[in-house]
Scaffold this motif. Sequence first.
Motif, short mmCIF file in Angstrom:
data_model
loop_
_atom_site.label_atom_id
_atom_site.label_comp_id
_atom_site.label_asym_id
_atom_site.label_seq_id
_atom_site.Cartn_x
_atom_site.Cartn_y
_atom_site.Cartn_z
N GLY B 76 38.85 17.17 12.67
CA GLY B 76 39.78 18.47 12.67
C GLY B 76 41.29 18.29 12.90
N ILE B 106 30.03 24.61 18.93
CA ILE B 106 29.74 23.32 18.13
C ILE B 106 29.16 22.36 18.90
CG2 ILE B 106 31.65 23.59 16.47
CD1 ILE B 106 33.25 21.69 18.37
N ASP B 110 31.18 17.45 16.52
CA ASP B 110 31.47 18.48 15.23
C ASP B 110 32.97 19.19 15.32
OD1 ASP B 110 28.95 18.24 14.71
OD2 ASP B 110 28.22 20.03 15.73
N THR B 111 33.45 19.70 14.49
CA THR B 111 34.57 20.51 14.28
C THR B 111 34.56 21.92 14.14
OG1 THR B 111 35.58 18.40 12.84
CG2 THR B 111 36.45 20.31 12.94
N THR B 112 35.37 22.66 14.84
CA THR B 112 35.12 24.04 14.73
C THR B 112 35.46 24.63 13.23
OG1 THR B 112 37.63 24.14 15.08
CG2 THR B 112 36.28 24.39 17.00
N SER B 113 34.81 25.78 12.94
CA SER B 113 34.59 26.20 11.46
C SER B 113 36.15 26.55 11.02
CB SER B 113 34.12 27.49 11.53
OG SER B 113 34.50 28.65 12.29
N ASN B 114 37.20 26.71 11.61
CA ASN B 114 38.58 26.94 11.23
C ASN B 114 39.16 25.39 11.19
OD1 ASN B 114 39.17 26.15 13.91
ND2 ASN B 114 40.51 28.16 14.33
N GLY B 115 38.79 24.38 11.48
CA GLY B 115 39.01 23.28 11.15
C GLY B 115 40.07 22.66 12.36
N THR B 118 38.08 18.95 16.66
CA THR B 118 37.02 18.09 16.84
C THR B 118 36.73 17.67 18.18
OG1 THR B 118 37.18 17.20 14.71
CG2 THR B 118 35.81 16.14 15.96
#
Lengths: 505, 158
Positions: B76, B106, B110-115, B118
């Motif tokens: 991210g 997450i 993992d990376t948050t859905s809004n990018g 991480t």
Amino acid sequence: MKIYVPLDSAAKALGADDVADAIRREAAARGLDVQIVRNGSRGMVWLEPLVEIATPEGRIGYGPVSVEDVPALLDGKMASLGPVDEIPWFARQTRLTFARCGLIDPLDLDEYAAHGGLAGLRRAISMDRAGIVQEVLDSGLRGRGGAGFPTGIKWKTVMDAAAPQKYIVCNADEGDSGTFADRMIIEGDPFTLIEGMTIAGLGVGATRGYVYLRSEYPDAIAILTQAVKIARQRGMLGHDVLGSGQAFDMEVRTGAGAYVCGEETSLLNSLEGKRGTVRAKPPLPALEGFLGRPTIVNNVISLATVPVIFEKGAKHYADFGLGRSRGTVTLQIAGNVKRGGLFETAFGVSLGEVVNDIGGGTATGRPVKAVQVGGPLGAYMPVSRFDAPLGYEEMDQNGGLIGHAGLVVFDDSVDMLQMARFAMEFCAVESCGKCTPCRIGAVRGVETIDRIAEGAPGAIDLLTDLCETMKDGSLCALGGFTPFPVMSAVTHFPDDFATHREAAE
Amino acid sequence: MHANAPAPAEDEIRAIVAPMTSLEGPLLPMLHELQRIYGFVPEAAVPVLADVLNLGRAEVHGVISFYHDFRDHPTGRHVLKICRAEACQSMGANALAESTLKKLGIGWHDTTSNGAVTVEPVYCLGMCACAPAAMIDGRVVGRVDQARMQRLLDEAGA
């Protein structure tokens, strides 16, 4: 007005950069002529950011200072800690290796020299190789990375080896939890490490050095890289070290997050650009090390202690200590502790004194339950072992190890079964994979501890047996010493392993 | 570098690593430099490094995959590392990590859905006397409690 605000990353982690900015801003608003010096840390992390104001009476300390405190600080209305040198926690130390750390601007080579720096190197230049190595032997210095091997003997082996190229490798892969002495000295007094490595180079006839510094320490990497550049510009490094006609130069290399690379042979493989797997010994790195050449691999603190040994003489250094542990130990008091930080003192102080007296007990105010001494591969010591003196042999006799001299304090809320499980899990994640007892044993260890938690009969015996196998069948300390935290938890805190069983029954 | 950016060309990679060929043990410095530029080690680098260093592709892959630091995919915009080592655990790092991941929805790596962020585990930042610790894009933060963590996440736009 001269104001010191540490640039040590622990101080920065607690807001030192913002405090320095606030001082600059507030001083400008008041029309004050303020010179801000970014020094290293004095090691009193519990007081960071520890701001010092230079006065005719010495450097007066204030801390912890927040941004909100800055106006009062500049108006002289903030309560002071008095002269920093007289703060009892600081005053009762014996600062040899860390003598300059926190005192000076780490990148000011002139100030370094004004505080005793380069005196050791100049003396070493006047000696022959055998004389240099003998001085280290006489000091009784032992490897501060954990193994405690006599540094002088390692140097002698490399000195006696004939080769077209020899190397000095500094192990700055300080991955043990609870340790930060390497980071602190590199950030606070990097020239002392450079000087120590240079003396090592002159002593054994090595012209090239590498510092293998972990990637988790970006501030230390930046400061040391800068210091090496300055040392080169000023003729402390290069083809003619301080006009001696002898050559030594060095480079900073960044690790890549593998804990096992703190083991010297893994480190050498990593430095060569390979997977950081452990090498079998022999051949010793002293004879076949980096790129197959004779190599000294020493810990940061061992090398950073060399200059003071040469400055003050081997005897001065050896006069401190206990038994075969000579000189000072750079204790790192960490974890759940009220007054944590770096405390340098002669070997021999007891564990209880460090935790209760110096450390002030737990930060949470709850009773101490356990102290892990020597990193993730060190034993969990119960309060009943608090009489144990901190020395290599003394800790060994008490079923532990001093390691890199980090102490992590836990209060009574800790579940030792979970800590034992974590030790196995960590070993499983970080194992280089070379030795089966470590690679597979650690995975089985996690499973076995889970079975103990479920109340499986006989699982403790199985765990004990597994630990024996790991201890005997692993090449390096990762597999070989993981049984220390695991078995010390089982032995000293049986209740944490029994309650689950009883609950299941 | 963004996930949808074109894969770097071979000669671009070659030009990046070329100045380091004279180093003793050049592979790790090369990998660090590639990761610094691209945010990860592109797969296209494997055959180039193998060629430049006269190694097998499997050897280069073996080195990349050995080290926790080297990634084969972008992160991210910000990387938050939370320390999981013993000293931080003694000051509640496990609960802090758990609640942070839960808040973001997450898991580790993992990376948050809004990018934006991480989250990665790290084993010791040397902040053991001011635990628990975290690091955001190379900046360390000590004595991280829920409020301080929330500020870090807000700053990162998570």
